[in-house]
Scaffold this motif. Structure first.
Motif, PDB file in Angstrom:
ATOM      1  N   ALA A   1       0.819  -1.212   0.000  1.00 40.62           N
ATOM      2  CA  ALA A   1       0.000   0.000   0.000  1.00 40.62           C
ATOM      3  C   ALA A   1       0.852   1.262   0.000  1.00 40.62           C
ATOM      4  CB  ALA A   1      -0.929   0.000   1.217  1.00 40.62           C
ATOM      5  N   THR A   2       2.053   1.185   0.537  1.00 40.47           N
ATOM      6  CA  THR A   2       2.936   2.347   0.595  1.00 40.47           C
ATOM      7  C   THR A   2       4.188   2.080  -0.228  1.00 40.47           C
ATOM      8  OG1 THR A   2       4.106   1.564   2.572  1.00 40.47           O
ATOM      9  CG2 THR A   2       2.100   2.869   2.911  1.00 40.47           C
ATOM     10  N   ARG A   3       4.947   3.147  -0.446  1.00 45.41           N
ATOM     11  CA  ARG A   3       6.165   2.997  -1.234  1.00 45.41           C
ATOM     12  C   ARG A   3       7.190   2.146  -0.504  1.00 45.41           C
ATOM     13  NH1 ARG A   3       9.132   7.889  -4.519  1.00 45.41           N
ATOM     14  NH2 ARG A   3      10.667   6.609  -5.584  1.00 45.41           N
ATOM     15  N   ALA A   4       7.255   2.281   0.823  1.00 40.94           N
ATOM     16  CA  ALA A   4       8.198   1.470   1.597  1.00 40.94           C
ATOM     17  C   ALA A   4       7.840  -0.013   1.501  1.00 40.94           C
ATOM     18  CB  ALA A   4       8.193   1.927   3.052  1.00 40.94           C
ATOM     19  N   GLN A   5       6.549  -0.342   1.568  1.00 37.43           N
ATOM     20  CA  GLN A   5       6.136  -1.739   1.451  1.00 37.43           C
ATOM     21  C   GLN A   5       6.434  -2.278   0.047  1.00 37.43           C
ATOM     22  OE1 GLN A   5       2.004  -1.498   2.503  1.00 37.43           O
ATOM     23  NE2 GLN A   5       2.401  -1.552   4.706  1.00 37.43           N
ATOM     24  N   ARG A   6       6.206  -1.450  -0.963  1.00 40.68           N
ATOM     25  CA  ARG A   6       6.495  -1.899  -2.328  1.00 40.68           C
ATOM     26  C   ARG A   6       7.992  -2.103  -2.537  1.00 40.68           C
ATOM     27  NH1 ARG A   6       2.463   1.962  -3.528  1.00 40.68           N
ATOM     28  NH2 ARG A   6       4.031   3.514  -4.125  1.00 40.68           N
ATOM     29  N   TRP A   7       8.816  -1.311  -1.850  1.00 40.02           N
ATOM     30  CA  TRP A   7      10.263  -1.474  -1.984  1.00 40.02           C
ATOM     31  C   TRP A   7      10.703  -2.820  -1.404  1.00 40.02           C
ATOM     32  CZ3 TRP A   7      14.286   0.033  -4.557  1.00 40.02           C
ATOM     33  CH2 TRP A   7      15.564  -0.226  -4.085  1.00 40.02           C
ATOM     34  N   VAL A   8      10.152  -3.191  -0.250  1.00 41.86           N
ATOM     35  CA  VAL A   8      10.477  -4.488   0.348  1.00 41.86           C
ATOM     36  C   VAL A   8      10.043  -5.619  -0.589  1.00 41.86           C
ATOM     37  CG1 VAL A   8      10.008  -6.033   2.284  1.00 41.86           C
ATOM     38  CG2 VAL A   8      10.385  -3.599   2.705  1.00 41.86           C
ATOM     39  N   ALA A   9       8.830  -5.499  -1.138  1.00 43.36           N
ATOM     40  CA  ALA A   9       8.333  -6.523  -2.058  1.00 43.36           C
ATOM     41  C   ALA A   9       9.162  -6.568  -3.339  1.00 43.36           C
ATOM     42  CB  ALA A   9       6.861  -6.259  -2.385  1.00 43.36           C
ATOM     43  N   THR A  10       9.649  -5.411  -3.783  1.00 42.80           N
ATOM     44  CA  THR A  10      10.462  -5.364  -4.999  1.00 42.80           C
ATOM     45  C   THR A  10      11.801  -6.062  -4.800  1.00 42.80           C
ATOM     46  OG1 THR A  10       9.420  -3.318  -5.776  1.00 42.80           O
ATOM     47  CG2 THR A  10      11.623  -3.812  -6.614  1.00 42.80           C
ATOM     48  N   GLU A  11      12.423  -5.848  -3.642  1.00 42.34           N
ATOM     49  CA  GLU A  11      13.684  -6.544  -3.370  1.00 42.34           C
ATOM     50  C   GLU A  11      13.477  -8.057  -3.331  1.00 42.34           C
ATOM     51  OE1 GLU A  11      15.010  -4.579   0.248  1.00 42.34           O
ATOM     52  OE2 GLU A  11      16.569  -3.550  -0.920  1.00 42.34           O
ATOM     53  N   ALA A  12      12.325  -8.492  -2.797  1.00 37.48           N
ATOM     54  CA  ALA A  12      12.007  -9.921  -2.790  1.00 37.48           C
ATOM     55  C   ALA A  12      11.828 -10.438  -4.218  1.00 37.48           C
ATOM     56  CB  ALA A  12      10.750 -10.168  -1.964  1.00 37.48           C
ATOM     57  N   LEU A  13      11.236  -9.628  -5.091  1.00 38.77           N
ATOM     58  CA  LEU A  13      11.070 -10.021  -6.490  1.00 38.77           C
ATOM     59  C   LEU A  13      12.418 -10.183  -7.177  1.00 38.77           C
ATOM     60  CD1 LEU A  13       9.409 -10.425  -9.101  1.00 38.77           C
ATOM     61  CD2 LEU A  13       9.414  -7.933  -9.364  1.00 38.77           C
ATOM     62  N   TRP A  14      13.331  -9.252  -6.952  1.00 35.02           N
ATOM     63  CA  TRP A  14      14.649  -9.347  -7.583  1.00 35.02           C
ATOM     64  C   TRP A  14      15.406 -10.586  -7.101  1.00 35.02           C
ATOM     65  CZ3 TRP A  14      15.778  -3.535  -6.291  1.00 35.02           C
ATOM     66  CH2 TRP A  14      15.036  -2.725  -7.157  1.00 35.02           C
ATOM     67  N   LYS A  15      15.313 -10.880  -5.814  1.00 35.32           N
ATOM     68  CA  LYS A  15      15.967 -12.084  -5.293  1.00 35.32           C
ATOM     69  C   LYS A  15      15.341 -13.340  -5.886  1.00 35.32           C
ATOM     70  CE  LYS A  15      17.419  -9.979  -0.916  1.00 35.32           C
ATOM     71  NZ  LYS A  15      17.251  -9.993   0.561  1.00 35.32           N
ATOM     72  N   TRP A  16      14.020 -13.308  -6.080  1.00 35.63           N
ATOM     73  CA  TRP A  16      13.342 -14.460  -6.685  1.00 35.63           C
ATOM     74  C   TRP A  16      13.839 -14.672  -8.120  1.00 35.63           C
ATOM     75  CZ3 TRP A  16      10.440 -15.582 -10.909  1.00 35.63           C
ATOM     76  CH2 TRP A  16       9.720 -16.783 -10.895  1.00 35.63           C
ATOM     77  N   VAL A  17      14.011 -13.583  -8.857  1.00 38.46           N
ATOM     78  CA  VAL A  17      14.516 -13.694 -10.233  1.00 38.46           C
ATOM     79  C   VAL A  17      15.927 -14.269 -10.233  1.00 38.46           C
ATOM     80  CG1 VAL A  17      15.190 -12.368 -12.273  1.00 38.46           C
ATOM     81  CG2 VAL A  17      13.037 -11.857 -11.124  1.00 38.46           C
ATOM     82  N   ASP A  18      16.760 -13.840  -9.288  1.00 34.37           N
ATOM     83  CA  ASP A  18      18.122 -14.375  -9.212  1.00 34.37           C
ATOM     84  C   ASP A  18      18.114 -15.880  -8.946  1.00 34.37           C
ATOM     85  OD1 ASP A  18      19.083 -11.833  -9.599  1.00 34.37           O
ATOM     86  OD2 ASP A  18      19.406 -11.427  -7.467  1.00 34.37           O
ATOM     87  N   ALA A  19      17.153 -16.341  -8.126  1.00 32.65           N
ATOM     88  CA  ALA A  19      17.117 -17.756  -7.738  1.00 32.65           C
ATOM     89  C   ALA A  19      16.374 -18.622  -8.749  1.00 32.65           C
ATOM     90  CB  ALA A  19      16.462 -17.900  -6.359  1.00 32.65           C
ATOM     91  N   ASN A  20      15.383 -18.056  -9.452  1.00 37.21           N
ATOM     92  CA  ASN A  20      14.510 -18.886 -10.299  1.00 37.21           C
ATOM     93  C   ASN A  20      14.470 -18.463 -11.761  1.00 37.21           C
ATOM     94  OD1 ASN A  20      12.958 -20.460  -7.991  1.00 37.21           O
ATOM     95  ND2 ASN A  20      12.947 -18.307  -7.394  1.00 37.21           N
ATOM     96  N   GLY A  21      15.043 -17.313 -12.091  1.00 25.70           N
ATOM     97  CA  GLY A  21      14.889 -16.808 -13.450  1.00 25.70           C
ATOM     98  C   GLY A  21      15.744 -17.481 -14.497  1.00 25.70           C
ATOM     99  N   LYS A  22      16.916 -17.964 -14.110  1.00 26.04           N
ATOM    100  CA  LYS A  22      17.835 -18.508 -15.114  1.00 26.04           C
ATOM    101  C   LYS A  22      17.251 -19.703 -15.875  1.00 26.04           C
ATOM    102  CE  LYS A  22      22.752 -19.453 -15.746  1.00 26.04           C
ATOM    103  NZ  LYS A  22      24.076 -19.573 -15.097  1.00 26.04           N
ATOM    104  N   PRO A  23      16.603 -20.685 -15.201  1.00 25.66           N
ATOM    105  CA  PRO A  23      15.994 -21.777 -15.976  1.00 25.66           C
ATOM    106  C   PRO A  23      14.900 -21.296 -16.929  1.00 25.66           C
ATOM    107  CG  PRO A  23      16.198 -22.390 -13.667  1.00 25.66           C
ATOM    108  CD  PRO A  23      16.499 -20.936 -13.754  1.00 25.66           C
ATOM    109  N   LEU A  24      14.292 -20.145 -16.635  1.00 22.59           N
ATOM    110  CA  LEU A  24      13.245 -19.601 -17.490  1.00 22.59           C
ATOM    111  C   LEU A  24      13.803 -18.658 -18.548  1.00 22.59           C
ATOM    112  CD1 LEU A  24      10.640 -18.833 -14.681  1.00 22.59           C
ATOM    113  CD2 LEU A  24      10.587 -20.739 -16.291  1.00 22.59           C
ATOM    114  N   GLY A  25      15.122 -18.407 -18.498  1.00 26.14           N
ATOM    115  CA  GLY A  25      15.765 -17.618 -19.538  1.00 26.14           C
ATOM    116  C   GLY A  25      15.937 -16.153 -19.218  1.00 26.14           C
ATOM    117  N   ILE A  26      15.692 -15.730 -17.965  1.00 20.98           N
ATOM    118  CA  ILE A  26      15.780 -14.322 -17.600  1.00 20.98           C
ATOM    119  C   ILE A  26      16.718 -14.145 -16.415  1.00 20.98           C
ATOM    120  CG2 ILE A  26      14.483 -12.346 -16.678  1.00 20.98           C
ATOM    121  CD1 ILE A  26      13.944 -12.845 -19.592  1.00 20.98           C
TER     122      ILE A  26
END
Length: 345
Positions: A253-278
């Motif tokens: 709901a806030t920018r601070a909450q979205r920043w925390v969620a965004t960092e989690a998204l980037w870490k997820w991409v680092d851990a799971n994105g390579k087999p999917l090609g990203i």
């Protein structure tokens, strides 16, 4: 032949029995409870007790069915209010999955629509550094003098206007420009990755996709040269060859909450994105930036073989420089020792 009184009696009896069947439905059905009045519930209970003891007479059925639905029950017979437990609401609406779950006659159209939905829901905000020059008074050598100094601060930057301006400049719609300008193979990989991230509850959004030279020129923050951007610079192939996108999470709901969620998204991409090609070629240097792992950009900055080769090249250059430096010093040392021996002799 059935008399009119018997017909009315049986019709009323059926209506009350039907109400009893409705009340027999599980208590958790909130919609049924909402339309069932207390009077009908009492009538259904009366009919159930009479049926268990003996079959009801027509007069009893008439009496029971003639209960006024608007009459209030005694306080001890009224049902206690039931607490309504609402399921937790999602912070953001999920992207439209109709084109994803159904069979797509044209997969490219469905992919473009999905990525466009992720682009539309992402706020176009970031932080940029602004430098301001101000005249201040300082003390130097016992005197107060005025000097000009630079002050840098972080400010919010809304770049919502940039993509529409670039699209209008080349005469394309926003969807054609932002999503249509990316490479087809990259779009498919990005679709699978972000769809998997959304299924994991990360709510991805796209802040920037294709960018031509003009759009790259007016971009702010970390960016490549105007015509060398992998987002779609002219030296990379231009429109239809964009191989980069910037992603964030819109969960919060806030920018601070979205920043925390965004960092989690980037870490997820680092851990799971390579087999999917990203993958993220620059990691923390440019966190939102993603590209294909089999592309030139990712290989240049992340591939182990390239890194090892570059490190070996730098090592050999350093060794060669040291050897040249040592060779240049030896003759001088020899000449100095020779001169010393001549003087002592």
């Amino acid at each position: 032949m059935m008399s009119s009184q018997q017909f009315t009696t049986r019709a009323l009896y059926r209506s009350v029995v039907l109400a009893g069947c409705v009340m027999a439905w599980p208590a958790g059905a909130a919609e049924i409870e909402a339309i069932t009045t207390p009077a009908v519930a009492a009538a259904a209970a009366t009919i159930t007790e009479q049926t268990a003891a003996q079959s009801p007479s027509p007069e009893a059925a008439l009496t029971t069915a003639s209960i006024n639905p608007s009459a209030a029950l005694p306080a001890d017979e009224q049902a206690a209010p039931r607490a309504t437990v609402e399921p937790p609401q999602a912070t953001v609406a999920s992207a439209d999955r109709i084109e994803i779950l159904d069979e797509c006659p044209v997969i490219d159209v469905c992919v473009d629509r999905y990525l466009w939905a992720l682009y539309q829901r992402a706020p176009k905000l970031d932080k940029i550094r602004e430098t301001e020059r101000r005249v201040v008074t300082v003390k130097r050598k016992g005197r107060m003098v005025k000097v000009t100094r630079s002050f840098t601060k972080l400010v919010d930057n809304d770049f919502t206007w940039k993509d529409p301006k670039a699209a209008n400049r080349v005469g394309r719609t926003m969807m054609e420009y932002v999503i249509g300008g990316m490479d087809r193979g990259f779009k498919l990989k990005l679709f699978h990755t972000l769809h998997a991230a959304e299924a994991a509850g990360l709510a991805p959004g796209i802040t920037s996709a294709f960018r031509d030279d003009y759009r790259q020129e007016i971009a702010s923050g970390l960016k490549a040269a105007t015509n060398r951007s992998y987002h779609g610079g002219s030296l990379r192939g231009g429109y239809g060859h964009g191989l980069a996108a910037d992603i964030v999470s819109v969960n919060g709901a806030t920018r601070a909450q979205r920043w925390v969620a965004t960092e989690a998204l980037w870490k997820w991409v680092d851990a799971n994105g390579k087999p999917l090609g990203i993958g993220r070629p620059y990691l923390d240097h440019d966190p939102p930036h993603v590209g294909p792992v089999d592309g030139e950009e990712y290989a240049k900055h992340r591939a182990p073989a390239v890194k090892v080769a570059a490190a070996e090249t730098r090592k050999h250059k350093r060794l060669a420089a040291r050897q040249e430096h040592g060779a240049a010093k030896r003759p001088k040392a020899v000449r100095a020792s020779a001169l010393g021996s001549r003087r002592t002799g």
